[in-house]
Write a protein that holds these residues in place. Structure first.
Motif, mmCIF file in Angstrom:
data_model
loop_
_atom_site.group_PDB
_atom_site.id
_atom_site.type_symbol
_atom_site.label_atom_id
_atom_site.label_comp_id
_atom_site.label_asym_id
_atom_site.label_seq_id
_atom_site.Cartn_x
_atom_site.Cartn_y
_atom_site.Cartn_z
ATOM 1 N N ARG A 4 4.968 62.828 11.656
ATOM 2 C CA ARG A 4 3.584 62.340 11.812
ATOM 3 C C ARG A 4 2.621 63.503 12.084
ATOM 4 O O ARG A 4 1.539 63.567 11.536
ATOM 5 C CB ARG A 4 3.505 61.351 12.970
ATOM 6 C CG ARG A 4 4.111 60.000 12.689
ATOM 7 C CD ARG A 4 3.908 59.116 13.917
ATOM 8 N NE ARG A 4 4.763 57.963 13.907
ATOM 9 C CZ ARG A 4 4.495 56.823 13.293
ATOM 10 N NH1 ARG A 4 3.389 56.708 12.603
ATOM 11 N NH2 ARG A 4 5.321 55.802 13.360
ATOM 12 N N ARG A 5 3.061 64.384 12.959
ATOM 13 C CA ARG A 5 2.229 65.540 13.313
ATOM 14 C C ARG A 5 2.001 66.433 12.083
ATOM 15 O O ARG A 5 0.884 66.894 11.841
ATOM 16 C CB ARG A 5 2.921 66.330 14.428
ATOM 17 C CG ARG A 5 1.991 67.185 15.230
ATOM 18 C CD ARG A 5 2.707 67.735 16.456
ATOM 19 N NE ARG A 5 1.782 68.517 17.244
ATOM 20 C CZ ARG A 5 0.882 68.018 18.069
ATOM 21 N NH1 ARG A 5 0.790 66.727 18.226
ATOM 22 N NH2 ARG A 5 0.069 68.793 18.740
ATOM 23 N N ALA A 7 2.126 65.439 9.002
ATOM 24 C CA ALA A 7 1.240 64.711 8.080
ATOM 25 C C ALA A 7 -0.212 64.847 8.523
ATOM 26 O O ALA A 7 -1.116 65.066 7.693
ATOM 27 C CB ALA A 7 1.647 63.245 8.024
ATOM 28 N N ALA A 8 -0.453 64.719 9.836
ATOM 29 C CA ALA A 8 -1.822 64.821 10.353
ATOM 30 C C ALA A 8 -2.396 66.209 10.071
ATOM 31 O O ALA A 8 -3.565 66.338 9.647
ATOM 32 C CB ALA A 8 -1.847 64.530 11.851
ATOM 33 N N ILE A 9 -1.593 67.230 10.272
ATOM 34 C CA ILE A 9 -2.085 68.603 10.041
ATOM 35 C C ILE A 9 -2.338 68.825 8.553
ATOM 36 O O ILE A 9 -3.328 69.456 8.166
ATOM 37 C CB ILE A 9 -1.091 69.626 10.643
ATOM 38 C CG1 ILE A 9 -1.162 69.537 12.175
ATOM 39 C CG2 ILE A 9 -1.415 71.043 10.184
ATOM 40 C CD1 ILE A 9 -0.072 70.261 12.908
ATOM 41 N N ILE A 11 -3.202 66.475 6.389
ATOM 42 C CA ILE A 11 -4.431 65.721 6.056
ATOM 43 C C ILE A 11 -5.664 66.483 6.559
ATOM 44 O O ILE A 11 -6.683 66.571 5.873
ATOM 45 C CB ILE A 11 -4.381 64.293 6.656
ATOM 46 C CG1 ILE A 11 -3.292 63.481 5.949
ATOM 47 C CG2 ILE A 11 -5.728 63.586 6.525
ATOM 48 C CD1 ILE A 11 -2.974 62.154 6.621
ATOM 49 N N LEU A 12 -5.539 67.049 7.758
ATOM 50 C CA LEU A 12 -6.644 67.847 8.307
ATOM 51 C C LEU A 12 -6.963 69.027 7.385
ATOM 52 O O LEU A 12 -8.139 69.302 7.080
ATOM 53 C CB LEU A 12 -6.262 68.344 9.708
ATOM 54 C CG LEU A 12 -7.222 69.290 10.401
ATOM 55 C CD1 LEU A 12 -8.575 68.623 10.638
ATOM 56 C CD2 LEU A 12 -6.647 69.749 11.748
ATOM 57 N N GLY A 15 -8.627 67.788 4.320
ATOM 58 C CA GLY A 15 -9.997 67.424 4.673
ATOM 59 C C GLY A 15 -10.907 68.640 4.717
ATOM 60 O O GLY A 15 -12.023 68.619 4.174
ATOM 61 N N ILE A 16 -10.434 69.706 5.337
ATOM 62 C CA ILE A 16 -11.247 70.932 5.438
ATOM 63 C C ILE A 16 -11.503 71.525 4.052
ATOM 64 O O ILE A 16 -12.626 71.949 3.741
ATOM 65 C CB ILE A 16 -10.561 71.945 6.389
ATOM 66 C CG1 ILE A 16 -10.611 71.412 7.831
ATOM 67 C CG2 ILE A 16 -11.230 73.307 6.317
ATOM 68 C CD1 ILE A 16 -9.711 72.137 8.809
ATOM 69 N N LEU A 18 -11.599 69.828 1.252
ATOM 70 C CA LEU A 18 -12.551 68.946 0.566
ATOM 71 C C LEU A 18 -13.978 69.188 1.062
ATOM 72 O O LEU A 18 -14.932 69.165 0.278
ATOM 73 C CB LEU A 18 -12.158 67.477 0.779
ATOM 74 C CG LEU A 18 -10.954 66.971 -0.019
ATOM 75 C CD1 LEU A 18 -10.583 65.554 0.409
ATOM 76 C CD2 LEU A 18 -11.236 67.006 -1.514
ATOM 77 N N ILE A 19 -14.113 69.410 2.365
ATOM 78 C CA ILE A 19 -15.450 69.701 2.909
ATOM 79 C C ILE A 19 -16.011 70.960 2.234
ATOM 80 O O ILE A 19 -17.163 70.987 1.779
ATOM 81 C CB ILE A 19 -15.394 69.890 4.452
ATOM 82 C CG1 ILE A 19 -15.094 68.551 5.134
ATOM 83 C CG2 ILE A 19 -16.710 70.464 4.972
ATOM 84 C CD1 ILE A 19 -14.797 68.673 6.631
ATOM 85 N N GLY A 22 -16.979 70.202 -1.265
ATOM 86 C CA GLY A 22 -18.219 69.415 -1.277
ATOM 87 C C GLY A 22 -19.442 70.280 -1.052
ATOM 88 O O GLY A 22 -20.470 70.120 -1.714
#
Lengths: 46, 293
Positions: A4-5, A7-9, A11-12, A15-16, A18-19, A22
Motif C-alpha cells: 500500500r505504501r 502504491a501511494a508513493i 501515485i504521488l 501525480g507530481i 502530471l502536475i 499540466g
C-alpha cells in the motif's frame, strides 16, 4: 515497505509528474482565466 | 486532564476553521461582489470551494478540471488530476475531514441537535456515478464531439457554487438577477435539499454527491495518512462505529472509502486500539505510550 505504501508513493510520483506536465501545457493559464472572472455557467446563472 | 473526545473535536475544528479562512481569506469582497484576481487563483485548494465565490483565494479542483476539459485544445487536465492524485495519495479523505470548507459547513449543520438518519450504503455509490458522468465521461465526449463542453457538475449540481458563488453575486450585482432563470432555481432547490439533508444525515453531501470525495475515497485504500486498528487491543465495544459521522465500522473497514480520518473513533476508543497517522500503527502507539510514561 508494504504494498500500500509503495502504491501511494508511486501515485504521488505520478501525480507530481502530471502536475509538471499540466504546467508545461499551459493549463495554469486556462484555470487562472476561468477563476478570476464570474463564471456564469459554473454557478448556474448561464 | 481534558476529555480526549472534546480535545479531538476542538483540534479538528481549529484546523477546519484555519483551512476555511485560508481558502476564503478575501471575505471583504462579499460587500463589493468583486472576485479576487491574484496569482493564487492559479492553484487549486484540496477541498470543494467555488472559485466564483468573492472570498475565494484559490481555485476549486472540480471547477478547474472542468474548465480545462472544456477546452478543445487541452481536453484533459494533467495539472488537476495530478494534484488530486498527489493530495489523495498522501491524505486520502482526510481532506474532507480537515481541509474542505464545504465539509465544515456540513459539520456545522450536522451539529444542530436533531435526530440523525443513516444513509443506505447503496446511495454512497451515487457520488461515483456523478464523478464518472458529470466530471469525466460526458464533458470529455462533448469536447471531443463538439469542441467545447460546459462544466456540467458545477452548472447543474454543485450546491457549493450556488451558496458561495451565485447567492452572494446575485445579492451584490443587480444586473445578474435577470440571469437567474430555471437553472438557478433548480440549483437553489438542490442547495435546499442538501442543507435539509445535512440536518438529518451527517455529511449528507460528502456521502451522496461529492465527486471530490469519490476521488479521495478511492485513494483512501492506499493513502499514506491512514487509520490503523490494533485488533489485539480492541475490546469489540462498538463505540468507534457508533460515533462515526460517515457510518463506517473502523474495526472491519479501516481503509473504507467513506472514512474522512476525522479521529472521532480514535478519541472514543477506550482501549487505545485506533491510531491515525503516516506511519505504522504499532510504532505510533508505542511512541504515544512512551510519551505518556
Amino acid at each position: 515497505m508494504n504494498k500500500r505504501r509503495a502504491a501511494a508513493i508511486a501515485i504521488l510520483a505520478v501525480g507530481i509528474l502530471l502536475i509538471a506536465a499540466g504546467i508545461y501545457r499551459g493549463e495554469i493559464d486556462a484555470i487562472f482565466k476561468k477563476a478570476v472572472i464570474v463564471c456564469m455557467e459554473c454557478i448556474g446563472l448561464g | 486532564m481534558a476529555d480526549p473526545v472534546f480535545k479531538q473535536k476542538i483540534r479538528r475544528k481549529l484546523i477546519q476553521i484555519a483551512a476555511f479562512g485560508f481558502t476564503n481569506c478575501h471575505a471583504g469582497n462579499f460587500i463589493t461582489g468583486k472576485l479576487y484576481n491574484g496569482k493564487f487563483k492559479e492553484f487549486c485548494t484540496p477541498g470543494l470551494n467555488c472559485y466564483s465565490c468573492p472570498a475565494a483565494a484559490v481555485s476549486c479542483p472540480i471547477g478547474s478540471l472542468l474548465a480545462v476539459t472544456g477546452r478543445a485544445d487541452l481536453k484533459v487536465s494533467f495539472y488537476v488530476w495530478g494534484f488530486l492524485l498527489a493530495i489523495g495519495a498522501v491524505l486520502g479523505r482526510a481532506v474532507c475531514g480537515f481541509l474542505c470548507p464545504f465539509g465544515l459547513l456540513q459539520d456545522m449543520l450536522g451539529a444542530i441537535p436533531l435526530f440523525k438518519l443513516r444513509l443506505p450504503k447503496a446511495l454512497t455509490y451515487v457520488k461515483y456515478v456523478i464523478l464518472g458522468a458529470f466530471v469525466i465521461v460526458i464533458p470529455t465526449v462533448l469536447v471531443i464531439a463538439t469542441g467545447k463542453s460546459a462544466p456540467l457538475f458545477c452548472k447543474y449540481i454543485c450546491p457549493a457554487g450556488t451558496l458561495e458563488g451565485a447567492v452572494p453575486l446575485l445579492l451584490t450585482h443587480e444586473q445578474l438577477r435577470d440571469s437567474a432563470g430555471a437553472l438557478f432555481w433548480l440549483k437553489a432547490g438542490i442547495l435546499v435539499l442538501v442543507i435539509l439533508g445535512c440536518l438529518f444525515v451527517r455529511r449528507f453531501f460528502c456521502k451522496l454527491l461529492c465527486p471530490l470525495g469519490a476521488v479521495y475515497g478511492l485513494l483512501n485504500k492506499v493513502s499514506l495518512y491512514h487509520l490503523t486498528v490494533d485488533k489485539s487491543k480492541c475490546i469489540d465495544c462498538g463505540r468507534c462505529a457508533g460515533c462515526c459521522p460517515m457510518d463506517v465500522d473502523p474495526v472491519k473497514h479501516p481503509r473504507s472509502a467513506e472514512c474522512i480520518r476525522c479521529g472521532a473513533c480514535r478519541a472514543a476508543c477506550p482501549a487505545g486500539a485506533i491510531t491515525i497517522g503516516f506511519g505504522d500503527g504499532k510504532k505510533r502507539a508505542g511512541t504515544e505510550e512512551a510519551a505518556e510514561a
